[in-house]
Write a protein that holds these residues in place. Structure first.
Motif, short mmCIF file in Angstrom:
data_model
loop_
_atom_site.label_atom_id
_atom_site.label_comp_id
_atom_site.label_asym_id
_atom_site.label_seq_id
_atom_site.Cartn_x
_atom_site.Cartn_y
_atom_site.Cartn_z
N GLY A 397 0.79 -1.22 0.00
CA GLY A 397 0.00 0.00 0.00
C GLY A 397 0.82 1.27 0.00
O GLY A 397 0.43 2.27 -0.57
N ASP A 399 3.47 2.72 -1.55
CA ASP A 399 4.41 2.70 -2.67
C ASP A 399 5.54 3.69 -2.48
O ASP A 399 6.70 3.41 -2.81
N ARG A 423 0.07 -4.68 -5.93
CA ARG A 423 -0.04 -3.24 -5.72
C ARG A 423 -1.49 -2.87 -5.47
O ARG A 423 -2.34 -2.94 -6.35
N GLU A 424 -1.76 -2.44 -4.25
CA GLU A 424 -3.13 -2.15 -3.85
C GLU A 424 -3.74 -1.00 -4.64
O GLU A 424 -4.97 -0.96 -4.85
N LYS A 425 -2.93 -0.09 -5.12
CA LYS A 425 -3.47 1.07 -5.82
C LYS A 425 -4.25 0.70 -7.07
O LYS A 425 -5.09 1.46 -7.54
N ARG A 428 -7.62 -1.04 -5.23
CA ARG A 428 -8.20 -0.23 -4.14
C ARG A 428 -8.88 -1.08 -3.07
O ARG A 428 -9.96 -0.76 -2.60
#
Length: 503
Positions: A397, A399, A423-425, A428
């Motif tokens: 989360g 980065d 990569r959570e982005k 979301r």
């Protein structure tokens, strides 16, 4: 160190002796004293002070993360300079290497310059002072906000030091500590920065698996960090503010932890000491940081909670609490390994799992692609089952906080890939948006990947006709490829297309 252990026992016995009742107690105390001084003399050349300078001179302050800030307004020379933040650190070496690095806490050096990237960071500079009083600049090689650990490289060109002259501390073979074990702490970076000499103390391991308890629910540490999952060593010693990064050493001189005053700041136990463990469960994290890599953590892909007591009232179960897999997410490693919703998880690799935080910590302390064995109680089964599950990657989360100066997997034709949950982005927090394949995490401008109109946040499910689900599988699939390569790409809306990437 046998004499030290024997001395501890005899010293306790001698405590009840009256003067004149014999010299055995005094001899034991002197033997203990000699062993302790030898251990400290052996270890202290490996301890350093790490300073971060950012602001112009001002008053000394304490920031919200427990690090001292400000500059000494009465500075009379270089040794009187008080940095914005300071911490201790320890000299370490990669396995079978002559290189030397500094292992320290990340919260004290965050914002410092990154190795090989001029102009990086927030304008701060990092400075390391050694036991010999030599001083040199440092840069961040790799840093991990989840463990709060960072590794620094050293610029020794303006000193007469050479890596071989710097004594590293053993870190990669330390046995796990036990409650009641005696350890030595070597810290106080404020004074190390002035005369190079760390202050020594000793403590008992008061407890293990501790989690700082916050004064307000809004500031409770969450499962994003190892300390929030209960991964700290509790020391029977008070650590003052700014004392983070001091090595905790066992009686054979091995590094077993780094102190962190951050935990006491977040919680109410300000009179207690906490340390980040450095042992078999975390040594792989240190090894990744020394290699300059991003630290990647294991992921099951479930929503856990505390198991209801009625699910454990069986003859086959001897533990009072456990973790429940309330939801097993679609396409998750847990689902692929056969875990079902409503399964009760009793243990991970034979270690009892008493809560959902236990489960998350036990899984997190393995890297992706590791196989863990879950002991599971399933409704309708009288005896527990054993499931072998290959872990995925915990979604990163922060980065901006993750620093890696080397890639585990090199770019391929300008394309970077990650685990599907890497990569959570890109999703979301909604795991339903994950697709089968490797995540395209970056596409470099002007590359063959950009020319093929590949986009970050989409997924590659196949290289030609070979399915790929992890970065290692993708790297193996493209390693020997020359000429144009065909990829099958899946977008977030489930539309698929075939893309040809030129050489």
């Amino acid at each position: 160190m046998c004499a030290l252990l024997a001395g501890c026992c005899l010293l306790i016995q001698a405590a009840g002796q009256l003067p004149g009742q014999g010299t055995e107690g005094l001899s034991a105390a002197m033997a203990l004293e000699q062993s302790l001084t030898q251990l400290i003399e052996q270890s202290e050349p490996s301890v350093v002070s790490v300073a971060r300078f950012r602001s112009p001179p001002g008053s000394l302050m304490i920031d919200g993360r427990g690090a001292a800030q400000g500059m000494n307004p009465n500075q009379t020379g270089r040794n009187e300079l008080l940095p914005n933040q300071f911490a201790a650190g320890v000299i370490v070496a990669p396995r079978e290497s002559e290189e030397r690095y500094i292992l320290t806490v990340y919260h004290a050096v965050r914002g410092g310059p990154i190795a090989g990237k001029p102009g990086s960071g927030d304008g701060s500079r990092l400075e390391v002072r050694f036991f010999s009083r030599h001083v040199c600049p440092a840069e961040i090689v790799a840093a991990d906000p989840r463990s709060d650990l960072a590794v620094l490289s050293l610029d020794l060109k303006d000193t007469n030091l050479r890596p071989a002259k710097l004594r590293p501390m053993a870190w990669d073979s330390s046995p796990p500590v036990r409650k009641g074990q005696l350890v030595i702490t070597l810290g106080n970076p404020y004074w190390i920065a002035r005369d190079g000499s760390p202050s020594a103390g000793w403590a008992m391991i008061a407890n293990l698996g501790r989690r700082p308890v916050a004064l307000a629910a809004s500031s409770m540490p969450g499962p994003r960090t190892l300390d929030g999952l209960g991964g700290l060593i509790h020391l029977d010693a008070r650590l003052p503010i700014g004392s983070s990064g001091a090595p905790v050493v066992n009686l054979t001189g091995q590094l077993v932890g780094l102190t962190t005053s951050l935990a006491a700041v977040e919680g109410y136990e300000r009179s207690s000491g906490f340390a980040l463990p450095i042992d078999a469960s975390t040594s792989w994290i240190v090894a990744d940081l020394l290699a300059g890599h991003e630290v990647e953590y294991g992921f099951l892909g479930i929503t856990p909670e505390l198991a209801p007591r009625e699910r454990l009232m069986l003859d086959a179960v001897s533990q009072p609490t456990a973790a429940l897999a309330r939801v097993v997410h679609h396409l998750s490693p847990a689902q692929a390994g056969g875990l079902l919703g409503d399964d009760v998880i009793l243990a991970v690799n034979g270690q009892a799992t008493l809560s959902e935080l236990d489960l998350m910590r036990q899984v997190t302390l393995h890297p992706p692609d590791a196989v863990v064995r879950l002991t599971v109680l399933r409704r309708g089964n009288g005896e527990p089952l054993t499931l072998a599950i290959k872990l995925g990657k915990w979604p990163a989360g922060d980065d901006e906080g993750i620093i890696a100066t080397k890639r585990k997997w090199p770019l391929w034709r300008g394309l970077g890939v990650d685990f599907p949950t890497g990569r959570e982005k890109f999703f979301r927090g909604d795991l339903q948006r994950i697709r089968p394949g490797v995540l395209i995490s970056e596409v470099h401008p002007g590359s063959a990947a950009e020319e093929a109109m590949l986009e970050a946040g989409t997924y590659i499910s196949h290289v030609h006709r070979t399915p790929v689900r992890t970065p290692a599988e993708f790297a193996a699939a493209v390693e020997a490829e020359t000429g144009s390569v065909t990829l099958r790409v899946i977008a977030a809306d489930d539309t698929t297309r075939t893309v040809t990437v030129a050489e």
